[in-house]
Design a protein around this motif. Structure first.
Motif, PDB file in Angstrom:
ATOM      1  N   GLU A  13       0.830  -1.206   0.000  1.00  0.00           N
ATOM      2  CA  GLU A  13       0.000   0.000   0.000  1.00  0.00           C
ATOM      3  C   GLU A  13       0.870   1.263   0.000  1.00  0.00           C
ATOM      4  N   LYS A  20      -3.370   3.719   5.370  1.00  0.00           N
ATOM      5  CA  LYS A  20      -4.570   4.158   6.082  1.00  0.00           C
ATOM      6  C   LYS A  20      -4.357   4.142   7.593  1.00  0.00           C
ATOM      7  N   GLU A  21      -3.606   3.144   8.084  1.00  0.00           N
ATOM      8  CA  GLU A  21      -3.379   3.008   9.528  1.00  0.00           C
ATOM      9  C   GLU A  21      -1.883   2.948   9.780  1.00  0.00           C
TER      10      GLU A  21
END
Length: 334
Positions: free
Chosen positions: A307, A315-316
């Motif tokens: 990612e 995202k995290e």
């Protein structure tokens, strides 16, 4: 013989660099030439090899992985998770064993850069500032697996080590043990050293057993070190009825020491480990331990690096996976 990029260029009547630009940045090539190159690629059924694709696209589909001790059984599950995720995402892994050697680790970072890896997974070790700066200097995306670095904004996947250790010691206390010792990692050498030590002390304090807060011996990273630490621990505190070990390998060293001293586990001394490696349920007695989702940590680390490499963000940032206490035969109620 397989067609080469030179064959494609000759068939299309263009230069080799034009063929490369069609595959790498087609919008920079005029439509007529682009069409001729694409037609030539189809006619010749040209497929660039992995090395050539890396040169063309600046992408190798290879991820570098650095682990501190390849002989430690903990890393088998971690690497298995990484491998399965890598296969699903069309990556291959290049695994390097650092032995926690500073210079070797820095040389691996440079080697990964030269081999054009798409990113690095840094597993289960402390992220020192010079490691961080070296990876930034080479502009390599990187993710931490089974470790974390709160001082840096680095994506990571691990568990709450302090809470997990506290839960393990609390299990012993709730089963009637009042004299509990610990075999710990060296506090400054590993990222999990302090949190597991702090979890041990927190559980004792919460139950009014502060007298044993300093009942700790330190071991390097192997079975033999833990055995020697257990010898020292039991010699200094023969009254102990339980030992919390910072890893399953440490727990196995402690159990062997207890047995060699003429006592039994868990009849005389209960032992709790940490990790739930594959051997934990094969050892005699079967080991009570904190189960880390080791496979999932490895799997998620690769997904997170993919990612990051594809989008430039995640995202995290700091992902914490759940742990679980597995109760087996190495502990008993007093």
């Amino acid at each position: 013989m397989k067609p080469t990029i030179r064959d494609v260029a000759k068939h299309a009547g263009v230069s080799i660099s034009t063929v490369s630009r069609v595959m790498n940045a087609p919008e920079t090539v005029v439509e007529d030439k682009r069409s001729r190159v694409l037609e030539a690629i189809g006619a010749l059924q040209y497929q660039p090899n992995g090395f050539a694709r890396g040169l063309i696209y600046k992408k190798s589909d290879t991820l570098g992985v650095m682990i501190p001790d390849i002989e430690n059984p903990y890393y088998a599950g971690l690497i298995r998770g990484m491998q399965d995720a890598a296969v699903r995402l069309n990556h291959s892994l290049m695994i390097c064993n650092t032995d926690r050697d500073h210079d070797r680790l820095l040389s691996y970072i440079h080697s990964f850069y030269e081999k054009q890896v798409d990113g690095i997974i840094f597993a289960s070790d402390a992220m020192h500032e010079d490691y961080y700066e070296e990876m930034l200097r080479h502009r390599l995306p990187f993710v931490l697996a089974s470790t974390n670095a709160p001082q840096f904004d680095i994506p990571s996947v691990d568990i709450d080590d302090e809470q997990a250790a506290c839960d393990a010691v609390r299990h012993l206390i709730e089963n009637g043990h009042k004299a509990i010792g610990m075999i710990s990692f060296p506090l400054g050498d590993t990222i999990s050293g302090y949190p597991r030590f702090d979890g041990f002390q927190r559980a004792l304090r919460e139950h009014g057993q502060q007298a044993y807060e300093t009942c700790v011996e330190f071991a390097a990273h192997r079975f033999e070190d833990a055995y020697a630490a257990a010898v020292r621990l039991l010699a200094a505190h023969p009254e102990l009825t339980a030992i919390f070990a910072a890893s399953d390998e440490f727990a196995m060293g402690a159990i062997s020491c207890v047995r060699d001293s003429g006592r039994s586990v868990p009849e005389d001394v209960s032992v709790v480990g940490f990790d739930n490696i594959r051997m934990a349920h094969m050892f005699i007695p079967k080991l009570t331990t904190v189960a880390q989702p080791v496979y999932e940590i490895g799997y998620r680390a690769v997904c997170k690096l993919h990612e990051l490499a594809m989008t430039g963000e995640v995202k995290e940032l700091r992902e914490k996976l759940p742990h679980k206490l597995i109760i087996r035969e190495s502990t008993r109620t007093l």
